[in-house]
Structures are given as structure tokens and as C-alpha cells.
Design an enzyme around this catalytic site. Structure first.
Site, mmCIF file in Angstrom:
data_model
loop_
_atom_site.group_PDB
_atom_site.id
_atom_site.type_symbol
_atom_site.label_atom_id
_atom_site.label_comp_id
_atom_site.label_asym_id
_atom_site.label_seq_id
_atom_site.Cartn_x
_atom_site.Cartn_y
_atom_site.Cartn_z
ATOM 1 N N GLY A 89 0.876 -1.162 0.000
ATOM 2 C CA GLY A 89 0.000 0.000 0.000
ATOM 3 C C GLY A 89 0.910 1.206 0.000
ATOM 4 N N GLU A 90 0.468 2.280 0.625
ATOM 5 C CA GLU A 90 1.346 3.439 0.751
ATOM 6 C C GLU A 90 1.831 3.542 2.190
ATOM 7 O OE1 GLU A 90 2.903 5.442 -1.303
ATOM 8 O OE2 GLU A 90 2.098 4.118 -2.853
ATOM 9 N N SER A 91 3.136 3.407 2.392
ATOM 10 C CA SER A 91 3.666 3.298 3.753
ATOM 11 C C SER A 91 3.445 4.561 4.581
ATOM 12 C CB SER A 91 5.142 2.934 3.730
ATOM 13 O OG SER A 91 5.895 3.971 3.137
ATOM 14 N N CYS A 144 6.449 -4.977 0.648
ATOM 15 C CA CYS A 144 6.554 -3.661 0.029
ATOM 16 C C CYS A 144 6.395 -2.550 1.077
ATOM 17 C CB CYS A 144 5.540 -3.547 -1.111
ATOM 18 S SG CYS A 144 5.834 -2.124 -2.171
ATOM 19 N N ARG A 160 12.962 3.862 -0.579
ATOM 20 C CA ARG A 160 11.647 3.788 -1.202
ATOM 21 C C ARG A 160 11.750 4.097 -2.690
ATOM 22 N NH1 ARG A 160 7.464 7.252 2.015
ATOM 23 N NH2 ARG A 160 6.195 6.373 0.350
ATOM 24 N N ILE A 172 6.192 -3.332 -7.788
ATOM 25 C CA ILE A 172 5.386 -2.144 -8.118
ATOM 26 C C ILE A 172 5.906 -0.956 -7.318
ATOM 27 C CG2 ILE A 172 3.065 -1.135 -8.046
ATOM 28 C CD1 ILE A 172 1.964 -3.943 -8.496
ATOM 29 N N ARG A 173 6.543 -0.011 -7.997
ATOM 30 C CA ARG A 173 7.169 1.128 -7.311
ATOM 31 C C ARG A 173 7.895 0.617 -6.073
ATOM 32 N NH1 ARG A 173 5.352 6.509 -7.430
ATOM 33 N NH2 ARG A 173 5.281 6.354 -5.181
ATOM 34 N N HIS A 201 5.544 -8.454 -4.545
ATOM 35 C CA HIS A 201 4.195 -8.808 -4.086
ATOM 36 C C HIS A 201 3.824 -10.262 -4.358
ATOM 37 C CE1 HIS A 201 2.862 -4.732 -3.089
ATOM 38 N NE2 HIS A 201 3.659 -4.346 -4.070
ATOM 39 N N GLU A 252 1.417 -11.867 -3.164
ATOM 40 C CA GLU A 252 -0.050 -12.012 -3.194
ATOM 41 C C GLU A 252 -0.629 -11.670 -4.552
ATOM 42 O OE1 GLU A 252 1.573 -9.537 -2.010
ATOM 43 O OE2 GLU A 252 0.540 -7.678 -2.545
#
Lengths: 322, 205
Positions: B55-57, B87, B119, B148-149, B184, B186
Site C-alpha cells: 500500500g502506501e507506507s 513492500c 523507497r 510495483i514502485r 508482491h 499475493e
């Protein structure tokens, strides 16, 4: 579970290259739709400056959307609304760590290419800007950068996904501070999803193909959607969200997250409101926390809402013909 | 209650995918257990294992501070609860972070693993990629890495074991009860990493 596959054969957006001894693939559906998955349960905020982007990040936004003008100002200004200045977009990308999105005009393939070259994380082919081609959306499979598109109903959503959209948002009526249209659109999509799901469950293939014809999409797209009973990509709500309660309400209708346009930075308490809307989105299923979030804002500072019936310009109707 | 109790931190991000992968992993291993979305300190106290998803940390950090979740997770992880950080989850578990473009970061972290994480180490979304990697040290020879990023580990403290690299960059590490990946698992159908994580969880009660 939302499928992550869905690449079409020979899609130009998928690139294979070598890094050292590794063979890597970019622009696959897994990567594009995957980015949207990382945004789930979050708030994407419209911003026009570096300062606003920093406020959004600090408040807990999962991403920012860069525009030249906020939707309510687009409405006031009239004229042609185009993609934001590349220099502003780049300054914002250098200032925040969260993903940066930007809008391009519907059908404007070259604004989209410019945004892809500028390395934005996602492109919104948006009805807030003046459409460049009312009849043809961009063929998004040709891009490595993922796209999000607006939709008012299931047919629009699935047609955008067939064109390669990796994420959908309801259109609502942008720049009004009035959540009513977003509510109508998400309920419409939900109602249509329930309908095709029940047809799918009944096993009546003839009725299902009839639905595909009505929705103007392929049979396989309808079948896949009906089998999972939800959109096959992440689906956010957008258009007119102004308060924490607005956001929590849309989350309760089954959205995966929300976009907030003019609602934050056209309010007089932008900082607190940004934070409050994030809190209410995360804890939408806990009414006491939504109340706490709502307490952080003052209704006297909210954007003045517009009645959709009296609008001269309905942005939601843009791009609906294809 | 019978079986292990696993939670997926459900503040934000790809929670459902981890829920599904973990449930399937438990089934395939023939284990007994439940997997739930959790976001309150009370729920966390009862867990035998936790996944912090992608997600966004910055967002997950700030929001986990609000109701005391961050503190509770830190206590539990320090007391030995197995945790898998993916991530953003890897960033959350780290001691220090910096961003490739923005520089040194001051964001709420769990600070339980002696690593420094960069990051967006591979760039923005346009540079997100899929590639085949391996995690030989934990018995997974081939794995489809979805980055992903993605972040990467740039400093590794002592006793922290590097379990996967991509082109000289560290993308998975392990120490005791903590596993972190920059990619990821998942988002793939390969359950081997979730199975590895689940098989190392013991029932508390």
C-alpha cells in the site's frame, strides 16, 4: 478476488527488456491493475501546486492527482480545460513520495503520451477536461502507464476496461461539492452488477449475451464480471465528495476508495479536512470514528455545493457516447 | 479456538489478496487456522502471526498511529510474533527509510528490523516490472517477482539474512520472526512464500 490478468495479445504497452542477466516485463496488467490495488481504501486528492501535494501526503493521501485548475474552477473559468503544466507535474513528483497521477483530455492520445513520457504513475482520461474526441477514448493497451477512467454505469465501466483501463472511478458531477451524482452512479453500477450476476448464476447464456449487447461490450467481459459479481478492476468513487461523512458513505456502498477533487482545497479548512476525510475513509465502518473525523471540520468552511439540476455544463455526460 | 490466528493489517492497500493467499496456503498445508482483516490493537493482541500488506507506507504509518495499532504491533513483533512485511510492510518494519528522489524520510515506522530501506528504489510506475527471482535460502528456487514502485534494502544490520536479490539490489530479508519482501507474492498464484510464512507460525494458546 479481483483478477489481475487481462492482457490482450500483442499489446504495445507491454515491454520486455534485459536488466543484467534478468529478463523483465513492464506494463503488464498485473503491474497496472496491481498499482490500483495498492491504493485501495485510500484517498486520492486533486492538487494544483507542490504545497497542496505536500499537505495531501502529510494528511495520508495515497496519491495525488495534478490538475491545472481544481474542477470547481474549471467550471467557473469555462473555455477549454487541458492537461496540467509538465513543469508543475514534475515539481510535484520531486516533492512527494506517493504516486502522482495527472489528467488528460478524453481521446487525446498525445496528451497521454506526454504524461507517460513525463513518467507520471497513472493517467486519468478525464471528463473534467474538455474532450478532444467525444466518440473515441484512448486505446489504453498501447500504454505502459496505467489509466483510470470515469464511468456512470456498468456499460461505460466495462467499455473503458476493454480499452485497457486498469482502474475505474464513478464520474459523479465534478466540481459541485455535491455527492448526489456519485451516489447515483455507484448504486447504478451495483444494481447492474447484481443483475448480471443473477443471470450468470441462473446459467441462462442467451440472456447474458443479450446483456452484453445492451452494455455494448464483449460477451467474455460480461461473463468474467458476472462470475465475480464486481468490476474486474479496482473501483473508486469520485465527484462532489466534500466531507468525511460523504467519503464514508461511498465506502459503505462498496467502493474500493475515493477521489476528492475540489472538496479539500476549495474548503477553508483544507489541512484538517484532508486528514479528516482520510480517517473517515479508513474507518468508514466505525461510525464513532467517522463522527470524530466529521468533528475535525466545520461545515461553515465547506465548499458551497451546487444543485446538479441547474448546471449548464454536465461533465459526466462527456465521453458517454462511446 | 483451534488452529492458528493470522491477521492482515487492513488499514490500506492490497489486503484481500493477502487474505486469500494466506487462506489457500493454510488449506494446502493441511493446517487449521483463521485469517482475518484486522485494524485495532485488541485484534492484534490475539494474533499468532501478522501480514503487513502493500500500500502506501506513509498512509499506513500515519493511520496506524491513530488508534495505537502501531505500538501494539511493535510490542508483539518484539515479543516474537511472526510477521511478513510486503513492500510498504517492509518499509514499516525497517529502522530507517529514504526516498530515491525526495531523500531522507521521517515517517512513522515500527523500527523492529535493523535495515535501511530506499523507497521507490527502482523508479516510478513506468519502471515497475515483473522478473523471475529466487529465494534459495528459504527453499524457493523460482519465484515470479512483481515489483510495483518497489523499495529495496540498502543497509543490512548484523544477523539480518539476505534471502533474495535482483540485479545486486536486496529485495527480501529475514531475521528471526521477521520476513520482508519488496515484491508482491499475493499478486501471483504462487503460494510458496505465504506457505513458508504460515508454516513457521505456532499456535500461541
Amino acid at each position: 478476488m479481483i483478477p489481475l490478468s487481462g492482457d490482450i495479445p500483442n499489446s504495445k504497452g507491454v515491454i520486455t527488456e534485459k536488466i543484467g542477466s534478468y529478463s523483465v516485463r513492464r506494463g503488464t496488467s498485473t503491474l497496472k491493475r496491481g498499482l490500483a490495488h495498492m491504493l485501495k481504501n485510500g484517498v486520492v486528492m486533486d492538487v494544483t501546486t507542490v504545497e497542496q501535494a505536500r499537505i495531501a501526503e502529510e494528511a495520508g493521501a495515497v496519491s495525488v492527482m495534478v490538475l491545472d485548475k481544481l474542477p470547481s474552477d474549471v467550471r467557473k473559468a469555462g473555455g477549454v480545460a487541458r492537461t496540467a503544466s509538465i513543469r508543475v507535474i514534475q515539481d510535484i513528483m520531486d516533492a512527494v513520495t506517493i504516486p502522482v497521477m495527472a489528467k488528460c483530455r478524453i481521446g487525446h492520445e498525445y496528451e497521454a503520451k506526454v504524461l507517460q513520457e513525463a513518467d507520471v504513475d497513472m493517467i486519468d482520461e478525464s471528463e473534467v477536461l474538455t474532450p478532444a474526441d467525444e466518440f473515441h477514448h484512448i486505446w489504453k493497451w498501447d500504454f505502459t502507464t496505467p489509466f483510470v477512467n470515469g464511468a456512470r454505469n456498468l456499460g461505460e465501466a466495462l467499455r473503458r476496461i476493454e480499452e485497457g483501463a486498469a482502474m475505474i472511478r464513478t464520474k459523479g458531477e465534478p466540481g459541485t461539492g455535491n455527492v448526489a451524482e456519485a451516489v447515483i452512479h455507484i448504486k447504478k453500477v451495483n444494481e447492474q452488477l447484481r443483475k448480471i450476476k443473477s443471470i450468470y448464476d441462473s446459467g441462462d447464456k442467451q440472456e447474458l449475451i443479450q446483456m452484453a449487447r445492451e452494455l455494448k461490450v464483449s460477451y467474455s467481459m460480461v461473463e468474467e464480471t458476472a462470475s465475480i459479481g464486481r468490476l474486474p478492476v479496482v473501483n473508486f468513487a469520485a465527484g462532489g465528495i466534500s466531507t468525511p461523512a460523504d467519503s464514508a458513505y461511498l465506502m459503505s456502498l462498496g467502493c474500493d476508495g475515493v477521489f476528492v477533487g475540489s472538496g479539500v482545497f476549495k474548503a477553508e479548512d483544507a489541512k484538517e479536512r484532508a486528514r479528516a476525510i482520510v480517517l473517515a475513509t479508513t474507518f468508514w465502518d466505525e461510525p464513532d470514528k467517522v463522527k470524530e473525523a466529521q468533528k475535525m471540520i466545520d461545515e461553515r468552511h465547506s465548499i458551497l455545493g451546487l444543485d446538479v439540476k441547474n448546471l449548464e455544463l454536465k461533465m459526466q455526460e462527456r465521453g458517454s457516447m462511446s | 479456538m483451534s488452529g492458528i490466528n493470522i491477521g492482515v493489517l487492513a488499514v490500506q492497500g492490497d489486503v484481500v489478496e493477502n487474505l486469500m493467499s494466506t487462506r489457500l496456503a493454510i488449506n494446502e498445508l493441511g493446517m487449521q487456522g483463521i485469517v482475518n482483516e484486522i485494524k485495532s490493537p485488541d485484534q492484534i493482541s490475539e494474533l499468532d502471526g501478522l501480514i503487513i500488506p502493500g500500500g502506501e507506507s506513509t498512509m499506513i504509518g500515519h493511520l496506524s498511529l491513530v488508534n495505537g495499532t502501531l505500538k501494539k504491533i511493535k510490542e508483539k513483533v518484539e515479543a516474537g510474533m511472526p510477521v511478513l512485511g510486503i513492500c510498504a510492510g517492509m518499509i514499516m518494519l525497517a529502522k530507517k527509510t529514504k526516498d530515491r528522489v525526495v531523500g531522507e524520510m521521517d515517517q512513522p515506522l515500527l523500527d523492529v528490523l535493523d535495515i535501511k530501506v530506499e523507497r521507490n528504489a527502482f523508479g516510478r510506475q513506468g519502471n515497475s516490472f515483473e522478473a523471475e527471482i529466487s529465494l534459495d535460502n528459504i527453499g524457493i528456487s523460482k519465484f515470479r517477482g512483481v515489483f510495483i514502485r518497489a523499495p529495496a534494502v540498502i543497509d543490512v544490520g548484523k544477523d539480518v539474512q539476505v534471502i533474495s536479490k535482483f540485479n545486486e539490489k536486496t529485495v527480501a530479508v529475514k531475521k528471526g520472526n521477521i520476513i520482508c519482501t519488496a515484491f508482491h507474492p499475493e499478486l501471483t498464484e504462487d503460494l510458496s512464500l505465504h506457505k513458508y510464512f504460515v508454516s513457521n507460525i505456532n499456535r500461541k494458546n
